[in-house]
Enzyme design. Structure first.
Site, PDB file in Angstrom:
ATOM      1  N   ARG A 160      42.221  32.952  33.446  1.00  0.00           N
ATOM      2  CA  ARG A 160      40.961  32.334  33.030  1.00  0.00           C
ATOM      3  C   ARG A 160      40.273  31.807  34.289  1.00  0.00           C
ATOM      4  O   ARG A 160      40.945  31.362  35.229  1.00  0.00           O
ATOM      5  CB  ARG A 160      41.220  31.149  32.089  1.00  0.00           C
ATOM      6  CG  ARG A 160      41.630  31.550  30.698  1.00  0.00           C
ATOM      7  CD  ARG A 160      40.428  32.032  29.889  1.00  0.00           C
ATOM      8  NE  ARG A 160      40.761  32.322  28.509  1.00  0.00           N
ATOM      9  CZ  ARG A 160      41.084  33.529  28.034  1.00  0.00           C
ATOM     10  NH1 ARG A 160      41.120  34.578  28.831  1.00  0.00           N
ATOM     11  NH2 ARG A 160      41.341  33.692  26.754  1.00  0.00           N
ATOM     12  N   GLU A 193      31.453  32.131  32.827  1.00  0.00           N
ATOM     13  CA  GLU A 193      31.056  33.511  32.490  1.00  0.00           C
ATOM     14  C   GLU A 193      29.858  33.519  31.547  1.00  0.00           C
ATOM     15  O   GLU A 193      29.772  32.652  30.683  1.00  0.00           O
ATOM     16  CB  GLU A 193      32.244  34.232  31.812  1.00  0.00           C
ATOM     17  CG  GLU A 193      33.404  34.395  32.762  1.00  0.00           C
ATOM     18  CD  GLU A 193      34.671  34.927  32.094  1.00  0.00           C
ATOM     19  OE1 GLU A 193      34.618  35.328  30.921  1.00  0.00           O
ATOM     20  OE2 GLU A 193      35.709  34.922  32.762  1.00  0.00           O
ATOM     21  N   HIS A 247      35.385  40.424  33.063  1.00  0.00           N
ATOM     22  CA  HIS A 247      36.386  40.013  32.064  1.00  0.00           C
ATOM     23  C   HIS A 247      36.732  41.173  31.121  1.00  0.00           C
ATOM     24  O   HIS A 247      36.413  41.133  29.927  1.00  0.00           O
ATOM     25  CB  HIS A 247      35.885  38.795  31.271  1.00  0.00           C
ATOM     26  CG  HIS A 247      37.003  38.053  30.590  1.00  0.00           C
ATOM     27  ND1 HIS A 247      36.972  36.717  30.331  1.00  0.00           N
ATOM     28  CD2 HIS A 247      38.205  38.479  30.103  1.00  0.00           C
ATOM     29  CE1 HIS A 247      38.082  36.343  29.712  1.00  0.00           C
ATOM     30  NE2 HIS A 247      38.850  37.401  29.562  1.00  0.00           N
TER      31      HIS A 247
HETATM   32  O1  GLV Z   1      40.803  37.031  27.824  1.00  0.00           O
HETATM   33  C1  GLV Z   1      41.183  37.660  26.912  1.00  0.00           C
HETATM   34  C2  GLV Z   1      42.194  37.224  25.993  1.00  0.00           C
HETATM   35  O2  GLV Z   1      42.571  36.038  26.006  1.00  0.00           O
HETATM   36  O3  GLV Z   1      42.623  38.047  25.177  1.00  0.00           O
END
Ligand code: GLV
Length: 313
Positions: free
Chosen positions: A232, A261, A279
């Site tokens: 993250r 983001e 991401h």
């Molecule tokens: O970031 C993506 C997830 O947590 O699946």
């Protein structure tokens, strides 16, 4: 189950949204310009919330849904769900582990190769026609490097296994030492960073791991070290990372996630030694479909009174 009211709070795979609307009475928060208006009008109806890694169920939302029974996240990370509050109130929480492990681990290795071998930069070099004026400069070898992993859970372990295939030595930090004699354990992240070439963030985001990558860790990784973040954005103190990269105190960074983001610090755009991804760790058709099926399976199990497939709380 058409009479069960479900609230969708995030943008999810169209297949998931379609299936939810076939099976339930689906409300989409995005259809309401004023969230508060929706909550006052319909909040008491909602028995399930479906969210994702960016938008889950915070304390305020949970309080506004007095009949909420389950939060089912279309993500493995659940840092946007107030887990303590769910526990207190007896609300079930599910996520989508395992089905996305391979994709996220593949992408972590992809980021390492792309960063060290400058694959994106090489591609730009060819497209711009610069190759006609001379060869591309030499890059950094990946095979055989020491890879330090923060968090040796499902994803961290999958990254370690893949990196072993490149003859990399593996070391790691996690809250507790694992039964993994092949991998060297460091009891803190600064020591791990001082002893690896590539540091990978693969742990979940909690109060303890917020900004686990700080100035001290970045300096310990140093001008020949590389940071990979597939966790993250908030794992990393982003302004510290940006200044370290601009000042040459860090060798480079491969980032799939950012603090705010979809906003990415523009200072990074001009740097060759960074790879920036939007991401997309689990972003394949196969995996997102499997994640959607897990969300649907968990909701179905819950409303039929059966055991949940992937319960967290
Ligand atoms: O970031 C993506 C997830 O947590 O699946």
């Amino acid at each position: 189950m058409e009479s069960i009211d479900v609230l969708l709070v995030a943008q999810v795979l169209p297949y998931l949204e379609q299936e939810l609307s076939k099976r339930y009475n689906l409300f989409r928060i995005c259809d309401y310009p004023q969230k508060s208006q929706f909550l006052t009008q319909h909040g008491a109806l909602i028995r399930a919330v479906v969210g994702n890694g960016s938008c889950g169920a915070d304390s305020e939302l949970i309080d506004a849904l007095p009949n909420l029974e389950i939060v089912s996240s279309f993500s493995v990370g659940v840092d946007k769900i107030d887990l303590n509050k769910c526990k207190e109130k007896g609300i079930c929480v599910t996520n989508t582990p395992d089905v996305l492990t391979d994709d996220v681990a593949d992408l972590a290795i992809g980021l390492m190769l792309t960063l060290l071998r400058r694959i994106c930069e090489c591609d730009r070099f060819v497209r711009s026609g610069d190759w006609k004026h001379g060869d591309y400069k030499l890059t950094t070898k990946f095979s055989g490097k020491t890879v330090g992993i923060i968090g040796l859970g499902r994803i961290g372990t999958a990254i370690a296994k893949r990196a072993e295939g490149f003859n990399c030595s593996i070391c790691y930090y996690s809250r507790t030492q694992k039964q993994e004699p092949k991998y060297k354990y460091y009891p803190n992240v600064v020591e791990l960073a001082s002893n690896c070439d590539i540091l990978v963030v693969a742990c979940s985001l909690t109060d303890e791991t917020h900004h686990i990558i700080n100035r001290e860790v970045i300096n310990a990784l140093g001008p020949k070290g590389f940071l990979i973040n597939i966790g993250r954005g908030k794992h990393v103190d982003e302004p510290e990372l940006v200044s370290a990269l601009l000042e040459g105190r860090l060798g480079g960074a491969g980032l799939d996630v950012f603090e705010n983001e979809p906003h990415v610090p523009e200072e990074l755009f001009g740097l060759e030694n960074v790879v920036l991804l939007p991401h997309v760790g689990s972003g394949t058709v196969e995996t997102r479909t499997a994640m959607a099926d897990l969300v649907l399976g968990n909701l179905e199990a819950h409303f039929l009174g059966k055991p949940l497939l992937t319960p967290l709380v």
